[in-house]
Design an enzyme around this catalytic site. Sequence first.
Site, PDB file in Angstrom:
ATOM      1  N   GLY A 145     -23.950  -0.067  29.944  1.00  0.00           N
ATOM      2  CA  GLY A 145     -22.754   0.562  30.482  1.00  0.00           C
ATOM      3  C   GLY A 145     -21.639  -0.432  30.767  1.00  0.00           C
ATOM      4  N   GLY A 174       2.756  -2.928   8.329  1.00  0.00           N
ATOM      5  CA  GLY A 174       2.936  -3.604   9.614  1.00  0.00           C
ATOM      6  C   GLY A 174       4.357  -4.090   9.762  1.00  0.00           C
ATOM      7  CD  GLU A 179      -5.190  -9.422   3.109  1.00  0.00           C
ATOM      8  OE1 GLU A 179      -5.679  -9.647   1.995  1.00  0.00           O
ATOM      9  OE2 GLU A 179      -4.024  -9.735   3.400  1.00  0.00           O
ATOM     10  CB  THR A 188      -0.907  -0.005   1.255  1.00  0.00           C
ATOM     11  OG1 THR A 188      -1.782  -1.127   1.160  1.00  0.00           O
ATOM     12  CG2 THR A 188      -1.718   1.276   1.364  1.00  0.00           C
ATOM     13  CG  ASP A 236     -13.184  -0.126   0.687  1.00  0.00           C
ATOM     14  OD1 ASP A 236     -13.188   0.576   1.708  1.00  0.00           O
ATOM     15  OD2 ASP A 236     -14.160  -0.222  -0.084  1.00  0.00           O
ATOM     16  NE  ARG A 262     -28.736  -4.842  33.848  1.00  0.00           N
ATOM     17  CZ  ARG A 262     -28.289  -3.916  34.670  1.00  0.00           C
ATOM     18  NH1 ARG A 262     -27.453  -4.237  35.631  1.00  0.00           N
ATOM     19  NH2 ARG A 262     -28.662  -2.669  34.541  1.00  0.00           N
ATOM     20  CB  THR A 316     -10.351  -0.447   5.709  1.00  0.00           C
ATOM     21  OG1 THR A 316     -11.493   0.319   6.110  1.00  0.00           O
ATOM     22  CG2 THR A 316      -9.488   0.370   4.766  1.00  0.00           C
ATOM     23  CB  SER A 337      -8.844   0.258  -3.823  1.00  0.00           C
ATOM     24  OG  SER A 337      -9.461   0.310  -2.560  1.00  0.00           O
TER      25      SER A 337
END
Lengths: 770, 770
Positions: free
Chosen positions: B541, B324, B564, B285, B566, B457, B562, B291
Amino acid sequence: MIETATLPTIPNSPGVASVLPFLYIAWADGLLTPTQIELIKTQIKAQDWLSKEERVQLCGWLDPTNPPDATTYYRWVRAIKEAARDIPDVSNLPLAELGHRMAGIANVGGSTEEATRALHDIEAELGIVGHEAVRELVVQRPETDVRDEVEQVDVESVKSVLDGRLASLRDRLRTLLSDPAFTYPDTETPKDEMREIVLGWTQLLANQGIGALAYPKYAGGKGDIEQFIASFEMIAYHDLNLAIKFGVQFGLFGGSIRALGSNEQKRKYLPDAGSLALPGCFAMTELGHGSNVRDLKTTATYDLSAKEFVVQTPTEHDHKEWIGNAAKHGRMATVFAQLVIGEQSYGVHAFLVPLRDDQGIPMPGIRIADSGHKLGLNGIDNGRIWFDDVRIPRDNLLARFAQVSADGTYSSPIPSSSRRFFTMLGTLVGGRIAVASGGLSAAKSALTIAVRYGAKRRQFGPSDRPEVPILDYLSHQRRLLPHVATCYALNFALHDLAQRYGQTPEGGDLRQIEAEAAALKAMSTAHATASIQESREACGGEGYRAENRFAHLKADSDIFTTFEGDNTVLLLQAAKSLMSGYQQEFSNLDFFGLLGKLGEQVDFRLGGVNPIKRHQSSTRHLLDPELHAELFQDRERDLLISASRRLKGRIDDGMDSFDAFIDVQDHLLTLANAYAQRLVLQSFQAAVDVIEDVTVSDLMGKVCALFALWQVEKDRGWFLEQHYIDAAKAKAIRAEVNTLLRELRVYAVGLVDAFGIPDELLAAPIAVRG
Amino acid sequence: MIETATLPTIPNSPGVASVLPFLYIAWADGLLTPTQIELIKTQIKAQDWLSKEERVQLCGWLDPTNPPDATTYYRWVRAIKEAARDIPDVSNLPLAELGHRMAGIANVGGSTEEATRALHDIEAELGIVGHEAVRELVVQRPETDVRDEVEQVDVESVKSVLDGRLASLRDRLRTLLSDPAFTYPDTETPKDEMREIVLGWTQLLANQGIGALAYPKYAGGKGDIEQFIASFEMIAYHDLNLAIKFGVQFGLFGGSIRALGSNEQKRKYLPDAGSLALPGCFAMTELGHGSNVRDLKTTATYDLSAKEFVVQTPTEHDHKEWIGNAAKHGRMATVFAQLVIGEQSYGVHAFLVPLRDDQGIPMPGIRIADSGHKLGLNGIDNGRIWFDDVRIPRDNLLARFAQVSADGTYSSPIPSSSRRFFTMLGTLVGGRIAVASGGLSAAKSALTIAVRYGAKRRQFGPSDRPEVPILDYLSHQRRLLPHVATCYALNFALHDLAQRYGQTPEGGDLRQIEAEAAALKAMSTAHATASIQESREACGGEGYRAENRFAHLKADSDIFTTFEGDNTVLLLQAAKSLMSGYQQEFSNLDFFGLLGKLGEQVDFRLGGVNPIKRHQSSTRHLLDPELHAELFQDRERDLLISASRRLKGRIDDGMDSFDAFIDVQDHLLTLANAYAQRLVLQSFQAAVDVIEDVTVSDLMGKVCALFALWQVEKDRGWFLEQHYIDAAKAKAIRAEVNTLLRELRVYAVGLVDAFGIPDELLAAPIAVRG
């Protein structure tokens, strides 16, 4: 210095030259299947105008199992490119014509007419768009822009329509928040440091009198809750931590005293609450009681001999949870607890409980823990509080709706504990409107970034033009522009609601405003979550960079769908309110008092749907605001009646009303969403109606139509099911949405510019190459 | 010790006693409107059996403008509660009956029969569910559970169905990742420290041979890409940082050598890549090219004299971005660059470029910057790389698909640069399947937490039972259980796909697998984003607390939509692939080669829809897997044909194919989503078909039906528009979905338990009160 190698040139055979474009296409980009390559080969074998040697050579290059070597391929490419330099208008030629011209350049003899016809036949049989293939090969894609399809929007006019009557306050806050004192810290600032920065910012707002706007004059305010909500909305453009800190201190803590306190209590506490001299908390939620507040466990028992209330957390798990300002800064809290006198419980009441002394040391009997690291809003010091035999003076009961005399006599202007409780909660509805408005600001920030990025970022494109801005893609328009339109719609609806709330006289009936606030809070915060997510994804990897704001917008806004009322619970409550014609107290989820009203709804006769209208699908009709209003109103009314019928049928059959309620929840949620959308459309249409500038009014009308038709498209399953539209109309609506998107594309940047978010608050604009 | 105050008791008048329940109801909870209160008053005035004094007193308490005081109200409440103690079965009595009994207790004289009849009349006219109002008042809501509606699921059997043929590898990884060595660090661990922890974890996986699974035996592997993908899926249960670090090192860096390198290059580099002795990057990239990789800008020019490639970043903005392993740990990178020899560009190729020396110092000409703080995945050291005159040996061109001889002669088994490029990319499709699988794991983690929480809950409930678990709400079931069913569906589809990919022989045609991987990657990662968000909100919460995993799941999985590929681009590519019958090369978005195939699609004749089937809506029919398969297949085929027609029509009219493509994008996205869902349903149904255990098979059949009908319900607008179903059937489908949800509710916890996520990896279970 790089020494270069060169390619050998191609033999100058005119027959080969004329077929070269087909050879290229046969092996390029996987354009042709093996069968199609065989087809070319068969055709070539039959061409008399080619010499036998040429035919043998060409067929050798057309063996699907034995492709030519790379050098040969690149020689073709180079030959075509070189020839193309001398051919005018080359990028619009079919392959056959290109071959014909190349053969001419190569000085071919023989029957070129026959040859050209044959090549045309081959091209037609292949079924490819030949001239685009040529263009792809010979045209150098330009890097810079050749067209700039952006229409000017009168940004200032649109902005003033959006800002409405509090425009000058909003501009004042834009200026204030753009001040260097509000510069964002590093995105990796640790939690503890961030809390102090946010406290400092809050103090700056207090110093400007912004926090006290809703309080009386003696507390430095203007008694104007609408201005307070507008301020919250603007602050949310800056940082959601700041908005929430601001909301906790001035809206929840101070606001609870404003709404629930006696005049004496207001005089005593509000000046310090508004100046932040007394940082406070709003201690309502318990671990086990978020939505069902009426059953919370903390008690405040009146001790007749000491004339004090004793505040107690009954078990370890009944502590107050997620209390903003509790972990660090709070000195006092408004604590919600069951008031007990003798054996009698009088329901939930609010008490002022000192939390810490001047040195910040917790008071006796008070234990506080940090709620710790959270998904977002780490600039807020949320905490847990336990009370053990905490004694407070009798005067610390917030006394507007209830008093306890020294001898333990309870009195209240509202006899029923439930009704009193709901009335008390009702006075706090401003917080819900503020959160809805803050969520909207977060959505606007995200969409502003994403629309601007989409107008600049280019990726892919036709072969002879620059790569196109991704906002030119219909798919990209569909993901962003309807959300922009929804921001406009919510903007008007929330301003309307805040204004009506502000104008409700003290003690006035707030039940309809509560229902509207619940529905709009749910709609606005769900829209925020969805549109921030779409915006991040629409910015691709660049949206993932922390400095581009999405990290904060996503994480900090995430809880908006939960706090100030869980969205699902709020929608169910709004539906219940609607079904009772706003006569029921809000906030409770039992339905046993509803039957009478349900009977009325059930008896309502639905008019039939006009079969002509069901089918009508001219553009004029589809863009008619009256059609939109009608569809939204019909849907809401229809859902209200059918939900009432289903609920009443079950109860009549002996089902417990709570079980019946669970059984029709999907229906109730659909009703509540339809209600919210109708409210929002109504406000938007009313706002458009009063715009005088025709250009602005036309543009806003289109944005409003996009909002309306987009919602109908999304919900077309329902409209089709109920025969409000037929299949042809449903398709026409989708086509009309696409037309509106294409029309609004050129105004898109102007539409988000008109939100008027200062550049300083959008932080780093996203990097775009070049 | 708290001294108590007491309430005065109520006067013992039998007439008043009999009406007390109505007085209570009139003022409680806003149950009655002022009109209804007036109604009671009018009735009371007319009752002869009441004394005049009683009537006056009662009417005094029924003045809507002048409510009774709080003390009086509480006296009524106490009187009713006290009387109720002596009345059997009190909680099922209507108000009138309660009043009658109370009067009896108060020893009333006069015509009790007349009185009771009158009270019954009043109650009927009020239209409230009286016995529930009584129950609300007199029954103490029990705190503990009275029923435990949970069905046992044979978790081990279901788990083994989900795990499939690699069950033992999966269990090995579950055990490994539950080892204390993989204990999560504090959620606030700073980025730099987190990067080292993740590197350490990655080393542990390498030591176990997990990283090398896809590599040949000589590199410590098993040559099994399916096992590698399964490992990635399991690692994603633990931490998405670890999964991505693992994927970058072993899948992208090592994987690029495995897929694109010569045998010699594999022998040279793969052992060190698999052991992590050589940490590497995958530098594809660029800032401007995410892309559209084919047009990236970095060049590698062959220098004939030095026999080297010269790698160059042409301008400041053309750097590699988001790489990476680049910011910190990488020593070498697979760099994608345009190969240039002489004046000729041969398209994108991959080169091995040393990045840092043994001391971690960047090599000459290499500049690296940290990509900085991100929304998530801050345990990954993403970086930017610029190359300036970086020289690498000729041998560093990854040589499986292209070689350059010493004299600069280029050769390749694939002549076309585009086709070569797409073939190269195709070999990397495993990464896309892995990311889809990792996204699925993240969704399963979130849903496991949320379903378990929802079953424990409690909030709200009928008056005489404990508060109900929120998973008993239909609204809660609708938000979670369809996502659980989708996890099951994707589980089978992705395992199928990985298996078929693993079984494709080297050099085999991957185009259909690429299209499926694109569609499923988009579906799975979008599903992950949506279901993690739903799960967080479903936990309220508590879901916001960082230690409860949602913070990490949300932030770290966000970019899955996004990277590998989009998702929008992938769906468009998948649609293109479909339209060409998988004949087109993947990854490009031009359409000019498609016309021939489009013609075939357009000529396809659609059979009419059977009008009886359109209406059929028995449960048996709606649950029939054949119906589901048919609806999904019909939708895909119908959309394929109509999209082809629209596209071809535009091109035939002379529109540029790219513009035509933009014009029908909404249609293409709909098609691609329908395609993905059909693939997934097909795998799920096939998996159910081979289950031998009848109980498990029945349960899985219901989950599969829920998945299918839920999708049809969501897309009913389309099915109605195209007349595949009629309105009655659409409603019957929604009702059937609700029935399935209620049926599956009791299995919900078992269904998520069967995902088999070790407790250690779910971190702190969410706190529930009591």
